[in-house]
Write a protein that holds these residues in place. Structure first.
Motif, short mmCIF file in Angstrom:
data_model
loop_
_atom_site.label_atom_id
_atom_site.label_comp_id
_atom_site.label_asym_id
_atom_site.label_seq_id
_atom_site.Cartn_x
_atom_site.Cartn_y
_atom_site.Cartn_z
N VAL A 1 -0.17 -3.61 2.29
CA VAL A 1 -1.34 -4.03 1.51
C VAL A 1 -1.10 -4.00 0.00
CG1 VAL A 1 -3.76 -3.49 0.98
CG2 VAL A 1 -2.96 -3.40 3.32
N PRO A 2 -0.20 -3.16 -0.55
CA PRO A 2 -0.05 -3.11 -2.00
C PRO A 2 0.14 -4.45 -2.71
CG PRO A 2 1.07 -1.24 -1.05
CD PRO A 2 0.60 -2.09 0.11
N PRO A 3 0.94 -5.41 -2.17
CA PRO A 3 1.04 -6.68 -2.89
C PRO A 3 -0.30 -7.40 -3.04
CG PRO A 3 2.86 -6.46 -1.36
CD PRO A 3 1.91 -5.33 -1.06
N LEU B 1 2.28 -12.94 -4.00
CA LEU B 1 1.94 -11.59 -3.57
C LEU B 1 0.81 -11.62 -2.54
CD1 LEU B 1 2.07 -9.89 -7.08
CD2 LEU B 1 3.65 -9.44 -5.19
N PHE B 2 -0.16 -12.49 -2.79
CA PHE B 2 -1.28 -12.68 -1.86
C PHE B 2 -0.76 -13.04 -0.47
CE2 PHE B 2 -4.29 -15.57 0.18
CZ PHE B 2 -5.52 -14.96 0.00
N GLY B 3 0.18 -13.97 -0.40
CA GLY B 3 0.71 -14.42 0.89
C GLY B 3 1.52 -13.36 1.60
N ILE B 4 2.33 -12.61 0.84
CA ILE B 4 3.14 -11.54 1.45
C ILE B 4 2.25 -10.60 2.25
CG2 ILE B 4 4.45 -9.44 0.92
CD1 ILE B 4 5.67 -10.96 -1.45
N SER B 5 1.20 -10.13 1.61
CA SER B 5 0.34 -9.15 2.23
C SER B 5 -0.56 -9.76 3.30
CB SER B 5 -0.52 -8.46 1.16
OG SER B 5 -1.28 -7.41 1.71
N LEU B 6 -1.07 -10.96 3.04
CA LEU B 6 -2.02 -11.58 3.96
C LEU B 6 -1.40 -11.79 5.34
CD1 LEU B 6 -4.88 -12.92 4.22
CD2 LEU B 6 -3.70 -15.09 3.77
#
Length: 387
Positions: free
Chosen positions: A179-181, A211-216
């Protein structure tokens, strides 16, 4: 003090047993302690996001200062642990439960940084607030990316032991490392106006969506694994039931990020992309917030069911999951309310904020009570492995 190593401890033993827990702040601090910083910091940023007519700013400043103090305390204790109790510190990243909470320190740093930019200028000056926020955002983002890579890598390669690979091993804490990203994406949006115009600002905008995509995507994969675990194996041990609330974190934070970045997109990129990105915040955010509310209802019902059971709901640092994840839903509802002008969403943010305050009080009182001696527990327990 009973040490619980994983949701499947009843059937298996982790490959790397945890050493006995010594007394004292530095020897016993662990990554999951930083959840208290996250929970307190989100109270501050959520209060600042509420409609201005509620006059919550002074309260928000107080919560931000408390979160800052906790961050300094726990960070100092962590440094002292690595200096004086190195083997203890190294044991965390091999622990099948605690290792996932390496995402908590980066999110704590990012949350305090967001509060610094929102609430700090009146106390430390605008320039100092921006400078500190940049430093905390950079530190939190790098640490968060390391967490998002390293913890799943440890899991994939078996370094977390056989217990983490059992069919019923999944629990809400698995989300903590990825979740951090998303928190970086959300908090970084406020830094776009403080980035030089042109290519630097455009680069930051694109990085935030990355960053949004990494975590999502990672979060959606893990949420489906948690759903499967609940359907096929039922609830985890009582101490881990509060981690069901963590699912709200990536959901609410993604809605917040999509709207906050979209709101600033026009400063970095031209139409039609700026308009499309702003609209994306609403088009994506409304259905995801709807599912988040459904999950919140499930989490509340299952938490109350566990509390009423014979075993009850014993205190653990997992109680802080009642705070930050719900706080992201407050900021999500507030951001959607501002984007759409819907009074209903602004009202929803206020209702959720009331729930956030209730969760913070429950976690804070439980934490303080756990540190007091009692007739049943003559020595104050350490926090690190009561999860």
């Amino acid at each position: 003090m009973t040490v619980t190593h994983a949701p499947t401890q009843r059937r298996t033993t982790p490959a790397h047993p945890t050493p006995s827990v010594p007394q004292g702040l530095a020897p016993s601090v662990a990554p999951n302690w930083f959840a208290a910083v996250m929970g307190t910091g989100i109270v501050a940023t959520s209060a600042a996001a509420l409609p201005s007519g509620l006059q919550t700013r002074e309260f928000a400043v107080g919560a931000w200062l408390l979160a800052t103090a906790l961050l300094i305390l726990f960070a100092g204790a962590t440094v002292a642990q690595w200096a004086g109790h190195r083997e203890r510190a190294r044991s965390h990243h091999r622990h099948p439960v605690i290792a996932h909470f390496y995402g908590a320190p980066p999110m704590a740093v990012l949350t305090v940084g967001a509060g610094t930019l929102l609430l700090g200028p009146g106390l430390i000056g605008p320039q100092a607030a921006v400078t500190i926020t940049w430093a905390l955002w950079g530190l939190g983002t790098v640490a968060g990316l390391i967490s998002a890579f390293a913890v799943p890598y440890q899991h994939f390669t078996g370094a977390l032991g056989d217990a983490s690979r059992q069919p019923d091993a999944a629990f809400g804490g698995w989300l903590m490392s990825v979740v951090p990203p998303m928190v970086s994406a959300s908090t970084g949006a406020a830094l776009l106006p403080h980035t030089p115009a042109g290519q630097p600002r455009l680069t930051l905008l694109l990085a935030l969506y990355g960053l949004f995509g990494i975590s999502l995507i990672a979060s959606f994969v893990l949420i489906t694994q948690l759903w499967t675990r609940l359907v096929q194996h039922g609830l985890p041990p009582a101490r881990l039931v509060p981690t069901l609330w963590i699912v709200l974190g990536p959901l609410g934070q993604s809605v917040t990020a999509a709207n906050l970045i979209g709101r600033q997109a026009g400063t970095a990129i031209e139409d039609p992309y700026a308009t499309a990105l702003r609209a994306f915040g609403v088009v994506y955010g409304l259905p995801v917030l709807g599912f988040a509310l459904l999950w919140a209802a499930w989490a509340l019902a299952l938490t109350l069911r566990t509390a009423r059971s014979a075993e009850g709901l014993p205190f653990a640092p997992t109680w802080w999951a009642f705070t930050f994840p719900l706080g992201t839903c407050v900021t999500a509802a507030a951001a959607l309310g501002q984007a759409t002008g819907a009074d209903a969403l602004a009202g929803l943010a206020v209702i959720l904020f009331t729930g956030l305050l209730s969760g913070w009080l429950v976690a804070a009182v439980g934490s303080l009570n756990s540190l007091r001696p009692s007739t049943r527990r003559p020595e104050p327990p350490t926090w690190a492995y009561t999860i």
